[in-house]
Every structure is written in structure tokens, then in C-alpha cells.
Design a protein around this motif. Structure first.
Motif, PDB file in Angstrom:
ATOM      1  N   LEU A 248       0.984  -1.247  -0.059  1.00 12.30           N
ATOM      2  CA  LEU A 248      -0.057   0.055   0.095  1.00 12.30           C
ATOM      3  C   LEU A 248       0.794   1.369  -0.014  1.00 12.30           C
ATOM      4  CD1 LEU A 248      -2.830  -1.170   2.453  1.00 12.30           C
ATOM      5  CD2 LEU A 248      -2.898  -0.625  -0.123  1.00 12.30           C
ATOM      6  N   LEU A 249       1.918   1.167   0.821  1.00 13.63           N
ATOM      7  CA  LEU A 249       2.996   2.358   0.724  1.00 13.63           C
ATOM      8  C   LEU A 249       3.420   2.630  -0.702  1.00 13.63           C
ATOM      9  CD1 LEU A 249       4.553   2.083   4.170  1.00 13.63           C
ATOM     10  CD2 LEU A 249       3.366   4.114   3.374  1.00 13.63           C
ATOM     11  N   ARG A 250       3.933   1.537  -1.408  1.00 10.42           N
ATOM     12  CA  ARG A 250       4.458   1.288  -2.595  1.00 10.42           C
ATOM     13  C   ARG A 250       3.405   2.170  -3.558  1.00 10.42           C
ATOM     14  NH1 ARG A 250       6.488  -4.197  -2.349  1.00 10.42           N
ATOM     15  NH2 ARG A 250       4.642  -4.881  -3.604  1.00 10.42           N
ATOM     16  N   ALA A 251       2.105   1.777  -3.519  1.00 13.99           N
ATOM     17  CA  ALA A 251       1.074   2.423  -4.203  1.00 13.99           C
ATOM     18  C   ALA A 251       0.756   3.900  -4.140  1.00 13.99           C
ATOM     19  CB  ALA A 251      -0.382   1.542  -3.976  1.00 13.99           C
ATOM     20  N   THR A 252       1.016   4.137  -2.728  1.00 10.28           N
ATOM     21  CA  THR A 252       0.733   5.804  -2.655  1.00 10.28           C
ATOM     22  C   THR A 252       1.977   6.696  -2.957  1.00 10.28           C
ATOM     23  OG1 THR A 252       1.903   5.411  -0.339  1.00 10.28           O
ATOM     24  CG2 THR A 252      -0.553   5.272  -0.334  1.00 10.28           C
ATOM     25  N   GLN A 253       3.161   5.873  -3.284  1.00 18.03           N
ATOM     26  CA  GLN A 253       4.063   6.413  -3.875  1.00 18.03           C
ATOM     27  C   GLN A 253       4.096   6.906  -5.293  1.00 18.03           C
ATOM     28  OE1 GLN A 253       7.421   4.103  -3.047  1.00 18.03           O
ATOM     29  NE2 GLN A 253       7.882   4.799  -0.821  1.00 18.03           N
ATOM     30  N   VAL A 254       3.515   5.991  -6.087  1.00 17.40           N
ATOM     31  CA  VAL A 254       3.000   6.221  -7.341  1.00 17.40           C
ATOM     32  C   VAL A 254       1.765   7.161  -7.304  1.00 17.40           C
ATOM     33  CG1 VAL A 254       2.388   4.979  -9.592  1.00 17.40           C
ATOM     34  CG2 VAL A 254       4.107   4.188  -7.900  1.00 17.40           C
ATOM     35  N   LYS A 255       0.708   6.971  -6.722  1.00 21.26           N
ATOM     36  CA  LYS A 255      -0.556   7.830  -6.726  1.00 21.26           C
ATOM     37  C   LYS A 255      -0.553   8.443  -5.391  1.00 21.26           C
ATOM     38  CE  LYS A 255      -2.826   5.201 -10.328  1.00 21.26           C
ATOM     39  NZ  LYS A 255      -2.997   6.553 -11.217  1.00 21.26           N
ATOM     40  N   PRO A 256      -0.018   9.425  -4.990  1.00 18.06           N
ATOM     41  CA  PRO A 256      -0.102   9.868  -3.666  1.00 18.06           C
ATOM     42  C   PRO A 256      -1.690  10.544  -3.404  1.00 18.06           C
ATOM     43  CG  PRO A 256       1.376  11.427  -4.921  1.00 18.06           C
ATOM     44  CD  PRO A 256       0.829  10.223  -5.829  1.00 18.06           C
ATOM     45  N   GLN A 257      -2.301  10.881  -4.502  1.00 17.88           N
ATOM     46  CA  GLN A 257      -3.619  11.464  -4.145  1.00 17.88           C
ATOM     47  C   GLN A 257      -4.912  10.424  -4.324  1.00 17.88           C
ATOM     48  OE1 GLN A 257      -3.730  14.817  -3.109  1.00 17.88           O
ATOM     49  NE2 GLN A 257      -1.669  14.882  -3.185  1.00 17.88           N
ATOM     50  N   GLY A 258      -4.478   9.361  -4.517  1.00 20.90           N
ATOM     51  CA  GLY A 258      -5.371   8.286  -4.548  1.00 20.90           C
ATOM     52  C   GLY A 258      -5.993   8.113  -3.338  1.00 20.90           C
ATOM     53  N   LEU A 259      -7.588   8.327  -3.493  1.00 22.25           N
ATOM     54  CA  LEU A 259      -8.424   8.267  -2.280  1.00 22.25           C
ATOM     55  C   LEU A 259      -8.518   6.797  -1.851  1.00 22.25           C
ATOM     56  CD1 LEU A 259     -10.431   9.452  -0.402  1.00 22.25           C
ATOM     57  CD2 LEU A 259     -12.251   9.221  -1.835  1.00 22.25           C
ATOM     58  N   GLY A 260      -8.827   5.904  -2.394  1.00 18.62           N
ATOM     59  CA  GLY A 260      -9.107   4.352  -1.980  1.00 18.62           C
ATOM     60  C   GLY A 260      -7.671   3.965  -1.405  1.00 18.62           C
ATOM     61  N   ILE A 261      -6.635   4.332  -1.951  1.00 19.21           N
ATOM     62  CA  ILE A 261      -5.222   3.732  -1.504  1.00 19.21           C
ATOM     63  C   ILE A 261      -5.081   4.218  -0.115  1.00 19.21           C
ATOM     64  CG2 ILE A 261      -2.780   3.814  -1.891  1.00 19.21           C
ATOM     65  CD1 ILE A 261      -3.288   3.903  -5.015  1.00 19.21           C
ATOM     66  N   ARG A 262      -5.354   5.530  -0.007  1.00 19.36           N
ATOM     67  CA  ARG A 262      -5.062   6.035   1.366  1.00 19.36           C
ATOM     68  C   ARG A 262      -5.995   5.665   2.378  1.00 19.36           C
ATOM     69  NH1 ARG A 262      -3.474  12.181   1.406  1.00 19.36           N
ATOM     70  NH2 ARG A 262      -5.058  12.426  -0.157  1.00 19.36           N
ATOM     71  N   LEU A 263      -7.014   5.571   1.899  1.00 21.39           N
ATOM     72  CA  LEU A 263      -8.061   5.158   2.879  1.00 21.39           C
ATOM     73  C   LEU A 263      -7.735   3.694   3.457  1.00 21.39           C
ATOM     74  CD1 LEU A 263     -11.564   6.038   1.543  1.00 21.39           C
ATOM     75  CD2 LEU A 263     -10.777   6.738   3.639  1.00 21.39           C
ATOM     76  N   ASP A 264      -7.282   2.900   2.584  1.00 17.19           N
ATOM     77  CA  ASP A 264      -6.923   1.454   2.993  1.00 17.19           C
ATOM     78  C   ASP A 264      -5.394   1.653   3.493  1.00 17.19           C
ATOM     79  OD1 ASP A 264      -8.876  -0.484   2.531  1.00 17.19           O
ATOM     80  OD2 ASP A 264      -8.574   0.227   0.595  1.00 17.19           O
ATOM     81  N   LEU A 265      -4.789   2.356   3.256  1.00 18.50           N
ATOM     82  CA  LEU A 265      -3.454   2.688   4.082  1.00 18.50           C
ATOM     83  C   LEU A 265      -3.841   3.044   5.437  1.00 18.50           C
ATOM     84  CD1 LEU A 265      -0.308   2.765   4.273  1.00 18.50           C
ATOM     85  CD2 LEU A 265      -0.523   5.118   3.320  1.00 18.50           C
ATOM     86  N   GLY A 266      -4.605   4.034   6.009  1.00 11.43           N
ATOM     87  CA  GLY A 266      -4.976   4.362   7.120  1.00 11.43           C
ATOM     88  C   GLY A 266      -5.593   2.986   7.968  1.00 11.43           C
ATOM     89  N   ARG A 267      -6.357   2.308   7.154  1.00 17.28           N
ATOM     90  CA  ARG A 267      -7.105   0.962   7.832  1.00 17.28           C
ATOM     91  C   ARG A 267      -6.092   0.135   8.261  1.00 17.28           C
ATOM     92  NH1 ARG A 267     -10.146  -2.881   4.041  1.00 17.28           N
ATOM     93  NH2 ARG A 267     -10.520  -4.550   5.559  1.00 17.28           N
ATOM     94  N   ALA A 268      -4.830   0.153   7.330  1.00 26.20           N
ATOM     95  CA  ALA A 268      -3.846  -0.972   7.559  1.00 26.20           C
ATOM     96  C   ALA A 268      -2.981  -0.550   8.943  1.00 26.20           C
ATOM     97  CB  ALA A 268      -3.035  -1.041   6.537  1.00 26.20           C
ATOM     98  N   TYR A 269      -2.732   0.802   9.042  1.00 24.25           N
ATOM     99  CA  TYR A 269      -2.082   1.493  10.236  1.00 24.25           C
ATOM    100  C   TYR A 269      -2.944   1.103  11.368  1.00 24.25           C
ATOM    101  CZ  TYR A 269       1.689   3.719   7.759  1.00 24.25           C
ATOM    102  OH  TYR A 269       2.951   4.145   7.316  1.00 24.25           O
ATOM    103  N   PHE A 270      -4.338   1.337  11.285  1.00 16.90           N
ATOM    104  CA  PHE A 270      -5.260   0.955  12.339  1.00 16.90           C
ATOM    105  C   PHE A 270      -5.346  -0.281  12.667  1.00 16.90           C
ATOM    106  CE2 PHE A 270      -9.332   0.284  14.287  1.00 16.90           C
ATOM    107  CZ  PHE A 270      -9.383   0.883  15.133  1.00 16.90           C
ATOM    108  N   GLU A 271      -5.304  -1.043  12.066  1.00 17.08           N
ATOM    109  CA  GLU A 271      -5.293  -2.686  12.190  1.00 17.08           C
ATOM    110  C   GLU A 271      -3.948  -3.294  12.827  1.00 17.08           C
ATOM    111  OE1 GLU A 271      -7.805  -4.567  12.348  1.00 17.08           O
ATOM    112  OE2 GLU A 271      -9.262  -3.299  11.139  1.00 17.08           O
TER     113      GLU A 271
END
Length: 602
Positions: A248-271
Motif C-alpha cells: 500500500l505504501l508503494r501504491a501511494t508513492q506512485v499515486k499519492p492522491q489516490g483516495l481509495g489507496i490512502r483510505l486502506d493505508l490508514g485502515r492498515a495502520y489502524f489494524e
């Protein structure tokens, strides 16, 4: 409301073998209970179990998930019931307007227009309905393009750790990649047949098969945002949030503005328990003026993070009790009139009297981390006899220590000290160090070890009784399904008192056993019994006689509580002591019957 839907779903699930748990202990939480019953092979996560237990036992809580009442029996749903009820509860939730009060809601699917407006930093009108639309990221970034800087979050190092499963299983929302593939080795992952198969996974078995294939392809497709995002979401939904962070961090590096990616990144941090990293991700998303449904999800996660943080905040609890009763032997003395040719003084013989007692304690707990807590306790009591005021007693104790909990076991240690006053004059000082270790072997069985090292120092006139002491005990507790729930336990006890003065006969060895039992007769009435049998062999002579005592001490109590007065309790209790000794003057018995009214503040 989500929990209402979940509760209705539980009622609609066919009944299977259902267990009971209880009675619950003071300070016990629904998450610790859910952890004990969660099947290792289940695809359900801890939060789903906790919510299902809460939905099936609403009367056992004081209004929310974090307020489980002590002394209640819980109905534990089966794995099948939790799975089916959760699925049905989620379906019902799709038509609700409020997020779940405890666990974050699954990420709602947003329309292309909503996501495009977010990426363009435009205000988004409220959606017309809650129809499920797939998230698609706009403005795709080819792999050959320089990656934009990632959001300022700090991920723990990736590793194969088994963590809690995601709140819900859902089809991941994938970025749209319409750019040309610049890699000579392969085309974009969206063109691979596995892409469509992964997007349409519908159950845990399919998810596991697809995930194995995706992991085998990581060397070839790592860095492709479509592949990385899909791999991260499937790892997250498979209960592997730690492993999901890296893709998910790799995906945010390519698409830092991706809403779905960052929502699930936050979810992964939470879990994974990275609360502050999750908070930072969600706060950044909030600054982008997300549409109402996305804002609702973000808010539910922020509330859950705040609730977690509250667990690390200090809390206190106070108890005030008023007792009134009758004591048949206020000074624990013999009934003999004469001993060894001497007439015993009146104060050396047993005295019975009615009494009133005021007692209270305050506990203060300050967590330092999920595992460490600072424990503090202060308690005091004063008993006043109407017909034997020379035995009026004032006692106080203070203590402080630490506890460490990991998994199913807990270790604690505490230093304490206090004094006892008799008829207004100091009688003795007590200091002690107590250590305890507890292991939950199963949901119904726990074992424990306890150790005490201390000293008792009396006033100068009684200094012959000064001793240093140690005591150790080992035992277990077992819950059984009897009436509304019962529990019993047994402890084996051993220790020694060493007299401080060389000429004192008060050195002794102590051996014994303790038994306790408790049963909830009804939702309001509870019966408790504690009984100890101890043998003490003294090393010195008393009046020229070798001394060995056997003491039986028993307390029985009946307690009444009611939800309408949840901070109040009333009880009737009786305690009895029978001390048999080889030296007649030390033989006595004592019966104490009292009515107790308790008021708890927190």
C-alpha cells in the motif's frame, strides 16, 4: 443503526450450540472475552466477535461496548452465528445513515465524479443515494513517471505477522490505469487475467487462492499501483495488515492522491495498532474536503482511534461502604476465666458487641502502554463497638506498583504499607511487597501464583510479637455453567514468620489451603463463599508448652444489585473463625454478622 441490525441478524440466525461465559470480573472487557472464544481457524476478526457478543448481551452493558458490567453471564454465539449475523448486519447497515458506534464502517464506494472532485480539490455535493459504486482513481500515473512523495506517515517494517482481520471483507477499489506500460518485461497488471479474478473474489477460499498467486507475482509487478493496491487490500482483508502496509505504501508513492489507496493505508495502520500513523493519514484525507460518505468513514476511524487512546488515559474508582452488625468476639480472645492458676483480666477474655463500620478505598490506574500499567490503592476503615469501645479499630493502607500483560498472562508487583490503631493508640505497622502471576489457560480456566514478603512491627509493649514473614500460594479458578453462572477455585498456601527478637517464641511455619465459590442465583442476587484452613507450628514454647494451631476461617455473603441503581449494592454476610490450639488460652471462636451497603464512584 449498525448494532441494531447486527442484533436483529443474530436473532434471525438459527440457534446452534451456544456457550455461556461468566460471571464477568471487575474490569473485564468484551475484547478480552472475544479473544478467548475466537476460533483460530475462523476468518472473523476480534472486533466482529466483540460486536456480536455485545449485540447478543445488550443488558450486560451500561450503554456501550466499553462498559461491561461485573458479575453477569454472557451468551457466546457460535462461529456460524457470528459469521452469518455479521454478514446480515452489514447488509442491513447499507441503508442506515449513522456509522457503527464502536468499530469503523467498511469503506463506502464512491462515484467517479466524487473521487475526481476530491483529486481536483473541489467541493463535492452530497451523494443522492447509497448505491454501491466502485472507486476509480483518475489521472493515472505510468510506472515510468517519477513518483510523487509519499504522505508523511511512518510504517513499521514489513514482516509476516499474523494480525487481526479487517472489519469487513469487500471488493477492493482499484485505480484506473489507462497509460501505456513502459516496462519491457510485462504489460500493466490490469491486462493480466488475474486482475479481473481478484477484483471479483466473493469468499475467503477464493481470496486465499488469488492471494497466493498474487504473492508469487510480486517480483514481476511490484511498483505497479494496480497490483500493489490489490495485493495490499487482499492481505488486509485476509487478516495480515502488517504485510499489507508495504504494497500500500508503494501504491501511494506512485499515486499519492489516490483516495481509495490512502483510505486502506490508514485502515492498515489502524489494524496494526499504529494509531498515530493512522490518525495522520485520516487527518490528511479530511483536509481534502472528502465527500460525505468518505468523511463519515474517516470520522468513524478517528473516533475509534480516540477510544483506543482513552485506554491509555488515567482512570480512578472509589468505593464507600457502611456496615452494621454484631461481633461475638471483638478481640479474638478466649472464653476462659482462669489459665495456669491466674484469673484473666476482662480485656483478655472475649467481648461481644454490636458495631458500626465505615470503610472505603480509592484505586488509581495509569496505563503507560497496552501492556504496562501503574497501579495505586489507598484504603481505610474504622469500626466502632458500642459495648466494647476499648477495641475500636482504625486501619489504613496505601500501595503502589506495576502490572505487565502479554497475551493470556499478566504479572504484577506492588509495595504497600499501613498502620492499625486500637482505641486511638497505635498498635502495629505493616509493610509488604506482593507479586502475582496469572495465566488464562482457556475461557473457563485460569491459574495463578502469588508471593508476599513483609514485616509487622508492634508498639514497644508488644515488640515480642514483631515478625518478618513470607507467604506463597498457587491455585486455579474454574467457571462452570450452573444457575446463572458459577465459579470456584482452590489455592495451596505455605509460608513462614520469623520472630525479630531472639527470645520471642513467635517464629512459625504455616501450611494451608483456601477454597472459594461464587454463583449468580439470579440477575440480581449473588452468593459467595470463601473458606481457609491453616495450620501454624510454632518453634518456641508458650507457658512451657509446645504450640500448634489449626484455624478455620469462613466468610459467606449474599449480594443484591440492580441496574436501576447500578452504583449501589447491598449485602448480608457472615464470617466465622474457629482457632484450635495446644495452648488453651489461644483457643477461641468468633462470629461476625453484618449488613453491608456499598456505593461505587468512578
Amino acid at each position: 443503526m449498525f448494532l441494531s441490525a447486527l442484533f436483529a441478524a443474530l436473532l434471525s440466525v438459527p440457534a446452534t450450540a451456544q456457550q455461556q461465559y461468566g460471571p464477568t470480573g471487575v474490569g473485564e472487557g468484551v475484547y478480552s472475552i472475544a479473544r478467548q472464544f475466537r476460533a483460530a481457524q475462523s476468518d472473523l476478526n476480534l472486533r466482529q466477535w466483540a460486536l456480536a457478543i455485545y449485540a447478543a448481551n445488550r443488558n450486560a452493558f451500561n450503554g456501550d461496548l466499553n462498559s461491561l458490567r461485573a458479575g453477569v453471564m454472557l451468551n457466546i454465539p457460535s462461529v456460524e452465528q457470528v459469521r452469518l449475523s455479521w454478514s446480515q448486519g452489514l447488509n442491513a447497515e447499507q441503508s442506515a445513515t449513522n456509522p457503527p458506534p464502536i468499530a469503523p464502517a467498511p469503506t463506502p464506494f464512491l462515484s467517479d465524479a466524487e473521487v475526481a472532485a476530491i483529486d481536483a480539490n473541489q467541493a463535492v455535493p452530497a451523494p443522492a443515494g447509497l448505491e454501491s459504486l466502485q472507486i476509480k482513481q483518475v489521472t493515472p500515473t505510468p510506472r515510468a513517471q517519477a513518483a510523487a512523495p509519499a504522505p508523511a506517515v511512518h510504517a513499521p517494517p514489513p514482516g509476516p505477522q499474523t494480525m487481526l482481520a479487517a472489519d469487513t471483507q469487500r471488493t477492493p477499489a482499484l485505480p484506473d490505469t489507462n497509460g501505456d506500460d513502459t516496462s519491457a518485461a510485462h504489460e500493466h497488471f490490469t491486462a493480466h487475467p488475474l486482475h479481473a479474478q481478484a477484483v471479483n473474489v466473493s469468499n475467503a477460499a477464493q481470496r486465499g487462492e488469488v492471494l497466493e498467486q498474487l504473492l508469487a507475482m510480486e517480483a514481476a509487478y511490484a511498483g505497479d499501483p494496480d497490483y500493489d493496491y490489490l495485493l495490499g487490500v487482499l492481505l488486509l482483508d485476509s487478516g495480515r495488515p502488517q504485510d499489507a502496509l508495504f504494497p500500500l505504501l508503494r501504491a501511494t508513492q506512485v499515486k499519492p492522491q489516490g483516495l481509495g489507496i490512502r483510505l486502506d493505508l490508514g485502515r492498515a495502520y489502524f489494524e496494526t495498532g499504529e494509531n498515530e500513523s493512522a490518525r495522520q493519514v485520516f487527518e490528511q484525507l479530511n483536509k481534502q474536503n472528502p465527500p460525505p460518505r468518505a468523511a463519515q468513514v474517516i470520522d468513524s476511524y478517528m473516533q475509534a482511534i480516540d477510544r483506543r487512546a482513552a485506554r491509555y488515559e488515567p482512570h480512578w474508582q472509589a468505593l464507600i461502604e457502611l456496615l452494621g452488625g454484631h461481633d461475638s468476639n471483638a478481640n479474638s480472645a478466649t472464653d476462659l476465666q482462669n489459665f495456669a492458676g491466674f484469673v484473666l483480666d476482662e480485656q483478655a477474655r472475649s467481648s461481644d458487641s454490636p458495631y458500626a463500620e465505615l470503610a472505603g478505598n480509592v484505586q488509581y490506574v495509569r496505563p503507560f502502554s497496552p501492556r504496562w500499567r501503574w497501579l495505586n490503592l489507598a484504603q481505610a476503615s474504622h469500626r466502632s463497638y458500642t459495648d466494647a469501645d476499648e477495641f475500636n479499630t482504625l486501619q489504613w493502607r496505601v500501595g503502589s506498583g506495576l502490572s505487565y500483560r502479554q497475551g493470556d498472562w499478566e504479572l504484577s508487583g506492588r509495595v504497600s504499607g499501613g498502620q492499625t490503631y486500637l482505641d486511638g493508640e497505635q498498635n502495629n505497622d505493616v509493610t509488604a511487597f506482593n507479586a502475582a502471576w496469572r495465566l488464562n489457560v482457556s475461557p473457563l480456566l485460569s491459574t495463578r501464583l502469588q508471593f508476599k514478603l513483609g514485616s509487622i512491627r508492634y508498639a514497644d509493649a508488644l515488640s515480642v510479637r514483631d515478625v518478618d514473614q513470607w507467604l506463597v500460594s498457587a491455585g486455579f479458578s474454574r467457571r462452570v455453567n450452573l444457575a446463572y453462572g458459577s465459579e470456584f477455585g482452590l489455592d495451596l498456601i505455605g509460608g513462614r514468620d520469623d520472630a525479630v527478637e531472639n527470645t520471642s517464641p513467635n517464629s512459625r511455619d504455616v501450611l494451608g489451603a483456601g477454597l472459594f465459590a461464587s454463583t449468580q442465583l439470579s440477575p440480581r442476587w449473588r452468593l459467595q463463599l470463601n473458606s481457609n484452613l491453616l495450620q501454624a507450628d510454632y518453634e518456641g514454647l508458650f507457658f512451657g508448652i509446645e504450640r500448634s494451631d489449626v484455624q478455620w476461617f469462613t466468610v459467606a455473603g449474599l449480594r443484591f444489585t440492580d441496574n436501576r441503581w447500578r452504583n449501589w449494592a447491598i449485602g448480608l454476610e457472615a464470617s466465622y473463625v474457629d482457632n484450635q490450639s495446644d495452648v488453651d488460652i489461644y483457643e477461641y471462636d468468633r462470629l461476625d454478622i453484618a449488613l453491608r451497603v456499598s456505593w461505587m464512584l468512578n
